[in-house]
Write an enzyme that holds these catalytic residues in place. Sequence first.
Site, mmCIF file in Angstrom:
data_model
loop_
_atom_site.group_PDB
_atom_site.id
_atom_site.type_symbol
_atom_site.label_atom_id
_atom_site.label_comp_id
_atom_site.label_asym_id
_atom_site.label_seq_id
_atom_site.Cartn_x
_atom_site.Cartn_y
_atom_site.Cartn_z
ATOM 1 N N TRP A 151 35.434 -4.242 67.295
ATOM 2 C CA TRP A 151 36.863 -3.969 67.541
ATOM 3 C C TRP A 151 37.181 -2.522 67.197
ATOM 4 O O TRP A 151 36.381 -1.880 66.490
ATOM 5 C CB TRP A 151 37.749 -4.922 66.711
ATOM 6 N N ASP A 210 44.417 3.874 67.309
ATOM 7 C CA ASP A 210 45.846 3.877 67.631
ATOM 8 C C ASP A 210 46.358 2.461 67.867
ATOM 9 O O ASP A 210 45.593 1.499 67.857
ATOM 10 C CB ASP A 210 46.110 4.752 68.860
ATOM 11 N N GLU A 213 44.587 0.297 70.231
ATOM 12 C CA GLU A 213 43.234 -0.096 69.816
ATOM 13 C C GLU A 213 42.144 0.572 70.639
ATOM 14 O O GLU A 213 41.066 0.030 70.825
ATOM 15 C CB GLU A 213 43.061 -1.629 69.903
ATOM 16 N N GLU A 214 42.450 1.750 71.151
ATOM 17 C CA GLU A 214 41.506 2.406 72.052
ATOM 18 C C GLU A 214 41.038 3.767 71.564
ATOM 19 O O GLU A 214 39.899 4.153 71.800
ATOM 20 C CB GLU A 214 42.162 2.607 73.429
ATOM 21 N N GLU A 438 52.624 -10.155 78.503
ATOM 22 C CA GLU A 438 52.415 -8.777 78.050
ATOM 23 C C GLU A 438 52.790 -7.796 79.153
ATOM 24 O O GLU A 438 53.495 -6.816 78.944
ATOM 25 C CB GLU A 438 50.951 -8.588 77.656
HETATM 26 C C1 NOJ Z 1 41.484 -2.643 75.434
HETATM 27 C C2 NOJ Z 1 42.967 -2.660 75.444
HETATM 28 O O1 NOJ Z 1 43.493 -1.540 76.019
HETATM 29 C C3 NOJ Z 1 43.463 -2.862 74.076
HETATM 30 O O2 NOJ Z 1 44.809 -2.666 73.952
HETATM 31 C C4 NOJ Z 1 43.026 -4.224 73.674
HETATM 32 O O3 NOJ Z 1 43.607 -4.593 72.477
HETATM 33 C C5 NOJ Z 1 41.529 -4.236 73.605
HETATM 34 N N1 NOJ Z 1 40.938 -3.793 74.831
HETATM 35 C C6 NOJ Z 1 40.991 -5.594 73.267
HETATM 36 O O4 NOJ Z 1 41.303 -6.531 74.268
HETATM 37 C C1 NOJ Z 2 46.822 -5.141 72.919
HETATM 38 C C2 NOJ Z 2 47.781 -4.084 72.512
HETATM 39 O O1 NOJ Z 2 47.357 -2.867 73.026
HETATM 40 C C3 NOJ Z 2 47.904 -4.016 71.016
HETATM 41 O O2 NOJ Z 2 48.869 -3.069 70.673
HETATM 42 C C4 NOJ Z 2 48.291 -5.347 70.458
HETATM 43 O O3 NOJ Z 2 48.284 -5.289 69.065
HETATM 44 C C5 NOJ Z 2 47.348 -6.435 70.933
HETATM 45 N N1 NOJ Z 2 47.168 -6.391 72.347
HETATM 46 C C6 NOJ Z 2 47.872 -7.812 70.557
HETATM 47 O O4 NOJ Z 2 49.101 -8.035 71.158
#
Ligand code: NOJ
Ligand code: NOJ
Length: 633
Positions: A151, A210, A213-214, A438
């Site tokens: 992750w 960030d 999560e990227e 979402e």
């Molecule tokens: C990439 C997505 O852009 C990000 O936001 C997400 O949480 C992760 N993959 C995991 O699914």
């Molecule tokens: C992906 C989003 O980019 C992230 O900000 C969020 O925490 C997770 N999904 C779970 O909703």
Amino acid sequence: MMLRTVVSTLTAISVSGVAAQSLPRQYTSPADDLSSRIETQNGISLQGVLNNIGPNGAKAPGASAGVIIASPSTEDPNYYFTWTRDAALTMKMLVDEFIHGNTGLRPVIQDYLKAQAILQTVSNPSGALYSGRGLGEPKFYSNETRFNGDWGRPQRDGPALRATALIAYARWLLSTTDSADYTEVAEEVWPVVQNDLNYVVQYWNETGFDLWEEVRGSSFFTTAVQHRALVEGIVLGDQLGHPTDAYTAQAPNILCFLQTFWNGQYAIANINSETPRTGIDANTVLTSIATFDPGAECDNELFQPCSAWALANLQVYVDSFRTRYSINSNATDGSAIATGRYASDVYYGGQAWYLTTFAVAEQLYDAIQQWNTIKTLTVSSTDLAFWQSIYPSAQLGTYSKGNGNGTFESLVNAALAYADGFTEVGLKYTPASGALSEQFSGDNGIQVSARDLTWSYASFVTLRGARLAATSDYEQVPSWGAPSGSTVPSTCESGSTVGQYVPATAAGAPAGAGGCTLIVTFNVNASTFFGENLYLWGNVSELGNWIPTDALAGSANGYTQDRPLWTFDVELPADSNVRYYYLRKEPDGSFLYETVDRMFTNLECAESVGPGSTTIEDVWVGPTGTPGKKMLF
Ligand code: NOJ
Ligand code: NOJ
């Protein structure tokens, strides 16, 4: 069946109690119909949030008490986890609703507090409580156990956002005259908050992932919410008689650092990063609403919603989506559109997001509340283009409310109409059920990615409160102290204060948790091909307890042609014996196991000399994979 009843009772309270008493009073524009649609969607959204909270939420079976899942979706994508960020932003909203009279929410807040006290002690791939590093873990299983998979971690906004949500509750507890409320804040809330604030002052200056999560780097959103948490944490700590010097020392440093994201036109979402991006990103708009202070003026330094910087930034951000989605193609410049995370996003096709489209509206509603409070509005060279896009005759100047020429009112009305436009766009692509996923497709508005996203619902409830505050004397949120926290030092210093992290046992953390842990680095040389990954497993929960799917994912960041290095940083209890070995996960999901049994004894606590002090060097022993195998299936 009993459980369902409890949840619907809560909602009944929220819809009748809050909505009825606070309809906008002054607002008489054509949007009366919009107001009533907002109230309907608000009730659905609040219920949507409650459905996703354990133990009674209708869509959160198996989630522990107070655990807020991100979405009920268990595949494509699997969001059946609790993210610290999503949960904290949602809880902040629930606390604000509670303060506005939705008294039925108090048990939900108390369950959340307990769940967070427990989660703080759950050691995880980011680390453990002892060092504080574990607080940066982005997500956990809904039963409060660690997630060992690969992750983007750590994510350093979580502790700050959780502190902010709990401090909002703490403020309310301190405002009553009930001594039990004082005990609750002093003995239960503060210990959880203190761990999170200690995390902020120790780690704010280190990079992390960030909010999407990227991107590994320094995130504007993360930095801003960290500053806010410290400023309000100082006040709370002082009130409760706890030392706050470390917070006072670091808060100005963080604010100083925050200034470095501004490039003259917009705030760059991520700096200190190797990911090539424009930096134009909803990150920054979400920042302005997450750090909004109704008592603050339009300070650029604090990126307040009404500041010239935040308005100029908003325009740059919105414009980056004008040609991005075909559902926006009929919208002329200066009219509202659907927006997403950032224009080059590819996640689920990088579609439009409810929470970002609603965030644009919310920033503007917040700004209107600020202009109405300070009774003045300045159009500066920085935000002139923004103003002219929504009010073509706008000119540089400072305009006062009620001074007779009506310019202030015209500008505010233009901002309100523009904000309402974004609310309308989000509602237009909301199905009749009111369900919010979402994303929604930029081609046809059909919902995409996770269904019933908790954060989408929460974003609507906060939008509704912000609009009421912009159009009536409703006070959505109290000041968090921004006016006293806005002095930017003339030279920026980095800094860090090493903190102590103590399990919040009175709040529900398990007794005996939080013992001494030491960071152990496992290095293994293992030649792999693209698509083949290395994992570490063993006989302790940190290494997945011999469950292959819980094995710890390795990092190939140091992998070179000369050295096929895979690395695992694991925080393990001091003086413990561990059996372990490595496995390879093939592109088809199958595992190849090492043919050796490895043993390791961790140092004693006192022998610790900090991160990196213990490194184990191993070489893969066992079968290797075959590239291209996947093609055979
Ligand atoms: C990439 C997505 O852009 C990000 O936001 C997400 O949480 C992760 N993959 C995991 O699914
Ligand atoms: C992906 C989003 O980019 C992230 O900000 C969020 O925490 C997770 N999904 C779970 O909703």
